[in-house]
Design a protein around this motif. Structure first.
Motif, PDB file in Angstrom:
ATOM      1  N   SER A 399      -6.142 -48.814   9.202  1.00  0.00           N
ATOM      2  CA  SER A 399      -5.236 -49.727   8.523  1.00  0.00           C
ATOM      3  C   SER A 399      -5.454 -49.625   7.017  1.00  0.00           C
ATOM      4  N   HIS A 417      -6.320 -56.243   4.883  1.00  0.00           N
ATOM      5  CA  HIS A 417      -5.618 -55.046   5.334  1.00  0.00           C
ATOM      6  C   HIS A 417      -4.098 -55.207   5.276  1.00  0.00           C
ATOM      7  N   HIS A 421      -1.856 -53.757  10.699  1.00  0.00           N
ATOM      8  CA  HIS A 421      -2.411 -54.932  11.366  1.00  0.00           C
ATOM      9  C   HIS A 421      -2.333 -56.225  10.555  1.00  0.00           C
ATOM     10  N   GLN A 423      -4.558 -57.939   8.760  1.00  0.00           N
ATOM     11  CA  GLN A 423      -5.638 -58.831   9.166  1.00  0.00           C
ATOM     12  C   GLN A 423      -6.748 -58.847   8.128  1.00  0.00           C
ATOM     13  N   ASN A 425     -10.910 -58.555   7.969  1.00  0.00           N
ATOM     14  CA  ASN A 425     -12.079 -58.123   8.742  1.00  0.00           C
ATOM     15  C   ASN A 425     -13.364 -58.486   8.018  1.00  0.00           C
ATOM     16  N   GLN A 439     -12.508 -60.191  13.418  1.00  0.00           N
ATOM     17  CA  GLN A 439     -11.178 -59.896  12.903  1.00  0.00           C
ATOM     18  C   GLN A 439     -10.386 -61.193  12.847  1.00  0.00           C
ATOM     19  N   THR A 441      -6.803 -62.965  12.185  1.00  0.00           N
ATOM     20  CA  THR A 441      -5.370 -62.698  12.173  1.00  0.00           C
ATOM     21  C   THR A 441      -4.607 -63.971  11.843  1.00  0.00           C
TER      22      THR A 441
END
Length: 476
Positions: A399, A417, A421, A423, A425, A439, A441
């Motif tokens: 990503s 990211h 994705h 997201q 991390n 992770q 989201t």
């Protein structure tokens, strides 16, 4: 004899074609009026010789003049006076100390700071949050979203896929630009986020919007467009906020003394800012690094030149090295000797990755270790030994990596990211292993900016979906 002399002088003043045919005679003023009249009626644009201001020919979203892209250096050093402060009434704004910044009683009238030097047409106005009208309620979801004030709660106490709580706030007008750096948190927990030509301040301890600084043209020069902010950075003591613009201007807002000051500008977009104690370093898209000491009579005390556009800049925790990342994938490390205006200075180490080095940061607890994130064609998280110029370890995130931050107290690394994705991390790094922790989201578009509160228990993320998320990480 006098009559002959007058006749001779009169002939010299006339157009040479007048003697042949009076119909061919035209003064320069008449010729110029005809050219301008024709150009105004021509839809293809003004004639090449028409003196039209270039600033009015660009859209508000332009980054910098294409002519400036071909220049080798930015502007020469210029001396700038301290900005004058204009106070309306007896209003008060934020005051800061060594350990805390807090809001004072909201004023009845806004503060107006008129910056002298490189941007005399710009005025900076401070408005407290209590002065702003309440959030508008619209029938349509899109209209309601744009009517919301920054940091208005969209969703509270929701839970991501990893079981971490998250609060969603609205940040309308956040610029969707990978190469900007528009979010930072001070050592006192004051979050600064740039939206267009304004900087909003949000208190992470109280969870309240404090107010905003707005850059607007002075009434006498209302034809000038407001300038879009490209980067910002808090000083290490939390007393000063530095703002860089797309016009190359650098402004310092002194919270304690309540004034705004202009520093020597760049001729192009200011891509990144970083503090070394009281010294400020700025990098432009033309590759020039300015080292500025606001305390000195001549603020520009040193320069360095990088071949490619600078999109990230950071001094190491011990102030021994300065890292600069370029849009062409070069990571340069410079020593702390910044004095002198010279182009001959060279970085002590140069590292290369396949994509732009925009996501970059020094490890707070490991000497000479620096992390970088790759773009959408790369997606690789790399840990570098800046002394040897080698990659110690890496992890493929599959990503785009848009942003990167280290937290010292909790000792982990955070990456934001983009595709595919969107997201956040969290990573643990214990030489040489690099392992994912969790992770997070919640964003629906790329996570452009990251910041952390002073104790590392909260992560702040701002995305191209115009949402500001607060993550309660719970990382041990």
């Amino acid at each position: 004899m006098r009559r002959m002399l007058r006749d001779f002088v009169g002939k010299r003043r006339c157009c040479p074609f007048k003697a042949q045919n009076n119909a061919h005679y035209a003064s320069y003023k008449r010729f110029r009026r005809r050219i301008i009249r024709r150009s105004s009626s021509d839809r293809d644009g003004p004639a090449a010789s028409t003196p039209v201001a270039t600033g009015r020919q660009h859209e508000p979203s332009f980054e910098f003049d294409t002519v400036c892209q071909r220049l080798e250096l930015d502007s020469p050093p210029r001396h700038h006076e301290t900005a004058q402060k204009v106070l309306n009434g007896h209003s008060q704004v934020l005051v800061g100390g060594a350990s805390r910044c807090e809001a004072i009683t909201p004023p009845n009238t806004p503060h107006t700071f008129t910056a002298s030097g490189n941007a005399p047409e710009q005025g900076w106005v401070w408005r407290a949050a209590a002065q702003e009208p309440g959030n508008g309620q619209q029938a349509g979801s899109d209209e309601r979203r744009h009517a919301l004030q920054p940091f208005a709660v969209l969703e509270e106490a929701s839970v991501s896929l990893q079981g971490k709580s998250v609060v969603k706030l609205a940040v309308p007008s956040l610029l969707d630009d990978y190469y900007t750096n528009l979010l930072d948190c001070s050592c006192n927990g004051m979050v600064a986020l740039a939206l267009g030509s304004s900087v909003y301040l949000w208190n992470s301890e109280t969870g309240a919007l404090v107010g905003y600084l707005h850059s607007s043209p002075q009434p006498a020069r209302a034809h000038h467009q407001t300038q879009s902010i490209s980067c910002l950075s808090w000083s290490r003591d939390g007393r000063t906020l530095c703002v860089g613009t797309r016009r190359g201007e650098i402004q310092l807002w002194d919270v304690e003394h309540q004034n705004m000051r202009c520093l020597p500008p760049h001729m192009s977009v200011v891509g990144a800012l970083s503090w070394k104690q009281q010294l400020l370093s700025s990098g432009s898209v033309l590759g020039l690094i300015h080292h500025l000491d606001p305390r000195a009579q001549t603020a520009l005390v040193g320069t360095a030149v990088q071949k490619e556009a600078i999109c990230s800049l950071q001094w190491s925790p011990g102030d021994n090295w300065l890292a600069s990342g370029s849009t062409e994938g070069l990571l340069c490390v410079w020593d702390s000797d910044i004095a002198g205006l010279t182009r001959s200075r060279q970085p002590i180490t140069v590292m290369k990755q396949p994509s732009a080095v925009k996501a970059m940061g020094w490890c707070p607890w490991q000497r000479k270790i620096i992390a970088t994130g790759g773009g959408w064609k790369d997606g690789e998280l790399r840990i570098w030994d800046s002394d040897l110029g080698t990659c110690v370890t890496s992890a493929n995130t599959h990503s785009q990596i848009c942003s990167l931050r280290w937290t010292e107290r909790k000792r982990y690394l955070v990456t934001g990211h983009g595709l595919p994705h969107h997201q956040v991390n969290c990573w643990s790094w214990d030489l040489p292993s690099l392992s994912p922790i969790c992770q997070l989201t919640g964003h629906s578009n790329r996570v452009l900016h990251l910041a952390l509160n002073p104790d590392g228990t909260q992560i702040f993320s701002a995305g191209a979906d115009q949402q500001f998320l607060i993550w309660d990480t719970g990382v041990p």
